[in-house]
Design an enzyme around this catalytic site. Structure first.
Site, PDB file in Angstrom:
ATOM      1  CB  CYS A  41      -0.719   0.006   1.326  1.00 12.13           C
ATOM      2  SG  CYS A  41      -1.825   1.301   1.358  1.00 12.13           S
ATOM      3  CG  ASP A  43      -0.155   4.061   5.251  1.00 11.51           C
ATOM      4  OD1 ASP A  43       0.333   4.618   5.905  1.00 11.51           O
ATOM      5  OD2 ASP A  43      -1.946   4.135   5.838  1.00 11.51           O
ATOM      6  NE  ARG A  45      -0.473   4.756   8.884  1.00 10.79           N
ATOM      7  CZ  ARG A  45      -1.805   4.251   8.515  1.00 10.79           C
ATOM      8  NH1 ARG A  45      -2.611   4.537  10.360  1.00 10.79           N
ATOM      9  NH2 ARG A  45      -2.871   4.156   7.881  1.00 10.79           N
ATOM     10  CG  HIS A  97      -1.414  -1.416   5.760  1.00 12.56           C
ATOM     11  ND1 HIS A  97      -2.485  -0.230   6.760  1.00 12.56           N
ATOM     12  CD2 HIS A  97      -1.335  -0.616   4.467  1.00 12.56           C
ATOM     13  CE1 HIS A  97      -2.618   1.309   5.834  1.00 12.56           C
ATOM     14  NE2 HIS A  97      -2.622   0.760   4.847  1.00 12.56           N
ATOM     15  CB  CYS A 100      -5.409  -0.563   4.982  1.00 13.50           C
ATOM     16  SG  CYS A 100      -6.057   0.486   3.513  1.00 13.50           S
TER      17      CYS A 100
END
Length: 208
Positions: A41, A43, A45, A97, A100
């Site tokens: 992803c 993302d 993080r 994750h 999400c």
């Protein structure tokens, strides 16, 4: 983030690498030979190499919203084919994750513009597994389970491709499904039964 600080960080990073090995970048420039393709992803993080403790050159990485493998997405399909056919990776990991944002957004009824057709693929995952998901009362647990099921379905999408099927026959390439728990930092292997999924779909998706 102070963008000027980025370049200072880069200088410090270069210095730290050269202190350990003075030919570090000379070797890095000679090419790559990754064993693993990681599809994760976007993302901020979830940093692929860092969470695996991997070094530059060890992992070929593709990231998009909610770690999707969509057959008409030329970006991800190009990455898969290059990694499998040219870099000769032996493992492909789809890593989702928990928490999400893409998965949560897909389950909202709001019009999200250009994101609508992308997130529709996650809604399709929900539709396929609706019976299991609607039986989960806790909303956070439901989202977590949808994250896991989405990873599974993207693994299946990989198994449908000619490149993956051929690499499996030729050299035993495997597809894996993982989830990164942002709350604990743990990587969780969903233990996708690659051979079972391959066998189950071959009648329809077999490609010579």
């Amino acid at each position: 983030m102070d963008l000027n600080k980025v370049f200072e960080n880069n200088k410090a990073w270069i210095k730290s690498k050269l202190e350990v090995r003075d030919d570090y970048f000379e070797n890095l420039g000679k090419g790559q030979n990754p064993e693993l393709l990681y599809i994760g992803c976007s993302d901020s993080r979830v940093t692929a190499e860092e969470l695996m403790g991997a070094q530059p050159g060890e992992v070929f990485v593709h990231r998009n919203i909610a770690n999707m493998v969509i057959s008409i997405d030329l970006n991800v399909m190009s990455v898969v084919n290059y990694a499998v056919d040219h870099l000769k990776v032996n493992h492909i990991v789809v890593c989702g994750h928990y928490a999400c944002g893409g998965v949560k957004a897909a389950m909202q009824s709001a019009d999200l513009g250009i994101l609508n057709p992308w997130l529709r693929n996650i809604r399709d995952v929900y539709r396929i597994h609706k019976k299991e998901l609607t039986a989960i009362d806790d909303e956070e647990k439901k989202y977590d389970r949808l994250v896991e099921l989405n990873v599974k379905e993207q693994c299946v999408n990989l198994i449908k491709t000619a490149a993956v099927q051929k690499a499996y026959r030729d050299r035993g390439l495997k597809v894996h499904g993982w989830v990164f728990d942002v709350h604990t930092g743990k990587l969780i292997d969903l233990k996708i039964d690659f051979e079972k999924y391959l066998h189950d779909i071959m009648e329809i998706y077999h490609l010579d």
